[in-house]
Design a protein around this motif. Sequence first.
Motif, short mmCIF file in Angstrom:
data_model
loop_
_atom_site.label_atom_id
_atom_site.label_comp_id
_atom_site.label_asym_id
_atom_site.label_seq_id
_atom_site.Cartn_x
_atom_site.Cartn_y
_atom_site.Cartn_z
N LEU A 154 0.43 7.48 -5.72
CA LEU A 154 0.03 6.12 -5.35
C LEU A 154 0.98 5.10 -5.96
O LEU A 154 1.44 5.28 -7.09
N GLN A 180 4.32 16.15 -0.81
CA GLN A 180 3.73 16.95 -1.90
C GLN A 180 2.79 18.02 -1.34
O GLN A 180 2.73 19.13 -1.86
N SER A 189 -10.08 5.74 0.28
CA SER A 189 -9.33 5.22 -0.87
C SER A 189 -9.56 6.11 -2.10
O SER A 189 -10.67 6.57 -2.35
N ALA A 190 -8.51 6.26 -2.89
CA ALA A 190 -8.58 7.10 -4.09
C ALA A 190 -9.66 6.63 -5.07
O ALA A 190 -10.16 7.42 -5.86
N PRO A 221 9.87 9.03 2.01
CA PRO A 221 9.03 10.03 1.33
C PRO A 221 9.75 10.56 0.08
O PRO A 221 10.97 10.50 -0.02
N THR A 222 8.97 11.11 -0.85
CA THR A 222 9.55 11.73 -2.05
C THR A 222 10.41 12.93 -1.63
O THR A 222 10.04 13.69 -0.74
N GLY A 262 -2.81 9.87 -2.09
CA GLY A 262 -1.70 9.17 -1.42
C GLY A 262 -0.69 10.16 -0.86
O GLY A 262 0.45 10.23 -1.29
N GLN A 291 0.83 -1.21 0.00
CA GLN A 291 0.00 0.00 0.00
C GLN A 291 0.87 1.26 0.00
O GLN A 291 0.54 2.27 -0.61
N VAL A 292 2.00 1.20 0.67
CA VAL A 292 2.86 2.39 0.75
C VAL A 292 3.84 2.41 -0.44
O VAL A 292 4.05 3.45 -1.08
N GLY A 327 0.70 10.45 2.21
CA GLY A 327 1.77 10.00 3.11
C GLY A 327 2.00 10.96 4.25
O GLY A 327 1.07 11.34 4.97
N GLU A 379 -5.86 10.16 1.70
CA GLU A 379 -4.84 9.24 2.25
C GLU A 379 -5.60 8.10 2.92
O GLU A 379 -6.45 8.33 3.77
N ILE A 380 -5.24 6.86 2.56
CA ILE A 380 -6.02 5.70 3.05
C ILE A 380 -5.61 5.27 4.47
O ILE A 380 -6.41 4.69 5.19
#
Length: 187
Positions: A120, A58, A100-101, A27-28, A52, A21-22, A54, A76-77
């Motif tokens: 995602l 972003q 969920s998206a 992180p970016t 998503g 899921q992750v 996190g 974010e789920i």
Amino acid sequence: MIEHVTDRLRFLGAFLAHPRQVGAVLPTSRAAVRDMLDMADVPAADLVVELGAGTGAQTQEILARLRPGARLITLEIDPRLAKLLDERFDDPRVQVVCDSAENLGAHLGDARADVVVSALPYTSLEPGLRRRILDVLPGAVAPGGTTVVIQYSPLLLPELRKRFTSVRWRVTPWNVPPAFLFACRQD
Ligand SMILES: C[S@@+](CC[C@H](N)C(=O)[O-])C[C@H]1O[C@@H](n2cnc3c(N)ncnc32)[C@H](O)[C@@H]1O
């Protein structure tokens, strides 16, 4: 600095709990986020959607670019990450949604986003869920809008090309691992 380290630990914890899921252990990076957002016109947007979020890598940069009065809906789920985002971004422009998206349509109502920012992990999601989310994307964007997607491989490109008339892509080396960035439009 402490927040940066804590975020990395939180992110790693989320990955260990739900690896598929992750889909990433870190992180970016800020540079990759900037490269990604440079592929869409966030400052001109009335509505941005983030999928998503996190720990908010972003989210922070979207808010820095978003004009006063514009809106950001962040999905974010993971409930713990959604709570963190809600506490961290005390900004009237943001709505953090723990869902969920694939259910994005229910949160948009009649609105359409000018920019969708998706982080995602499509390639590690269960195929049915991946397809349902990808199918939602084109209808979530206003005419002339852009969907930007970050991935760790080019594998998603054919799926994006099936759903959008134009897909530009580039690689950003300033991330661990280097990332593929896609900007998708219906022209
Ligand atoms: C690769 S992480 C990206 C996090 C952050 N945006 C970044 O770039 O550092 C993917 C995030 O998507 C979330 N996620 C996974 N499946 C989801 C879904 N179906 N709907 C909403 N969020 C989801 C995960 O919980 C995770 O926080």
